[in-house]
Enzyme design. Structure first.
Site, PDB file in Angstrom:
ATOM      1  N   GLU A  45       0.846  -1.195   0.000  1.00  0.00           N
ATOM      2  CA  GLU A  45       0.000   0.000   0.000  1.00  0.00           C
ATOM      3  C   GLU A  45       0.886   1.252   0.000  1.00  0.00           C
ATOM      4  O   GLU A  45       1.943   1.285   0.631  1.00  0.00           O
ATOM      5  CB  GLU A  45      -0.878  -0.003   1.250  1.00  0.00           C
ATOM      6  CG  GLU A  45      -1.768   1.212   1.419  1.00  0.00           C
ATOM      7  CD  GLU A  45      -2.500   1.231   2.753  1.00  0.00           C
ATOM      8  OE1 GLU A  45      -3.529   1.905   2.831  1.00  0.00           O
ATOM      9  OE2 GLU A  45      -2.044   0.567   3.711  1.00  0.00           O
ATOM     10  N   LYS A 111      -9.699   2.764  -2.092  1.00  0.00           N
ATOM     11  CA  LYS A 111      -9.891   2.132  -0.784  1.00  0.00           C
ATOM     12  C   LYS A 111     -11.249   2.493  -0.191  1.00  0.00           C
ATOM     13  O   LYS A 111     -11.577   3.661  -0.016  1.00  0.00           O
ATOM     14  CB  LYS A 111      -8.764   2.578   0.150  1.00  0.00           C
ATOM     15  CG  LYS A 111      -8.701   1.852   1.476  1.00  0.00           C
ATOM     16  CD  LYS A 111      -7.497   2.344   2.265  1.00  0.00           C
ATOM     17  CE  LYS A 111      -7.309   1.599   3.568  1.00  0.00           C
ATOM     18  NZ  LYS A 111      -6.131   2.122   4.316  1.00  0.00           N
ATOM     19  N   CYS A 145      -5.449  -2.877   2.727  1.00  0.00           N
ATOM     20  CA  CYS A 145      -5.163  -2.779   4.161  1.00  0.00           C
ATOM     21  C   CYS A 145      -6.409  -2.898   5.052  1.00  0.00           C
ATOM     22  O   CYS A 145      -6.899  -3.994   5.300  1.00  0.00           O
ATOM     23  CB  CYS A 145      -4.383  -1.499   4.430  1.00  0.00           C
ATOM     24  SG  CYS A 145      -3.415  -1.554   5.968  1.00  0.00           S
TER      25      CYS A 145
END
Length: 261
Positions: A45, A111, A145
């Site tokens: 990431e 995200k 994540c």
């Protein structure tokens, strides 16, 4: 073209704090050490900067240096390459995962779950669209994540084959990372790959690696050394997915519901 086996290079590395050029140079050196035949490269990431809230300093456009660098690597190596970086678009900042295929085709995923504990929600605009794409006959779902903590978002309603998480996951909560990667593989009856960074960031947060790959039964298929910079190639077998899905049929019994954006 469909491949029965997919060879994926996991790049577990330190990141230079808010320094895209140094990170691109470092990553390219590591990628060039791979001598095996590979189909895909997965980076952590925010691989150009580390997990920074200083978006204005490191943000790029979708026509910027890093996207062009990814296209060059993908074309030269004849691979797909995946990772997330800070993108500025329409007066917003995004923690955007980008997959570039060898032919230059781009897949984008913003995200969904911004990390409120670090104030990510105050800097970056959350995505609303789940993405599943095809590559060499494999259906792949890429996530980032903190998304790992939310199983409904990853729920395998598309019968995808491979779930990928790119991360900056810190040492104090690494036990959750290990457990949840395994759980996502088991519950979705797919391969699950997690790529985490190592080292300290500019805020002295420590990242211990623990990158790994799990099969449909939750078995870890490669034991990548934690805390070390390493490029490890994992080999995925598509026949294994079909074998256990057909034998166990667990996905056929999943609950029926939809998730609103």
């Amino acid at each position: 073209m469909t491949k029965g086996n997919l060879n994926v290079a996991i790049v577990q590395t330190k990141l230079f704090w808010e320094d895209p050029e140094s990170n691109r140079e470092n990553l390219e050196e590591k990628i060039n050490t791979v001598t095996e035949d590979i189909d895909m490269i997965v980076l952590p990431e925010m691989f150009t900067s580390g997990f920074t809230m200083n978006a204005i300093k490191v943000a790029e456009s979708m026509n910027g240096k890093t996207i062009n660098w990814l296209k060059r690597i993908a074309n030269h190596k004849n691979v797909a390459i995946i990772g997330s970086l800070v993108i500025s678009e329409n007066n917003n900042f995004y923690n955007r995962l980008v997959c570039v295929k060898p032919n230059g085709e781009l897949i984008e995923y913003d995200k969904r779950h911004t990390f409120t504990l670090a104030g990510e929600d105050k800097v970056y605009t959350a995505g609303t669209q789940k993405v599943v794409f095809d590559y060499l006959g494999w259906k792949i779902c890429p996530l980032i994540c903190y998304d790992l903590r939310f199983p409904v978002w990853a729920r395998n309603t598309e019968d995808y084959d491979l779930l990928i998480y790119v991360a900056n996951w810190p040492k104090p909560r690494i036990n959750a990372w290990d457990a949840l990667l395994k759980a996502r593989a088991i519950e979705n009856m797919c391969y699950c790959i997690g790529v985490n960074r190592v080292g300290l960031d500019g805020l002295d947060h420590e990242y211990p690696g623990h990158s790994g790959a799990y099969d449909v039964l939750g078995h870890k298929i490669e034991h990548i050394k934690p805390d070390e910079e390493i490029v490890e190639v994992v080999k995925l077998e598509k026949t294994l997915i079909a074998r256990y899905r057909n034998k166990l049929n667990f996905l056929n019994d999943r609950d029926t519901f939809s998730l609103k954006a």
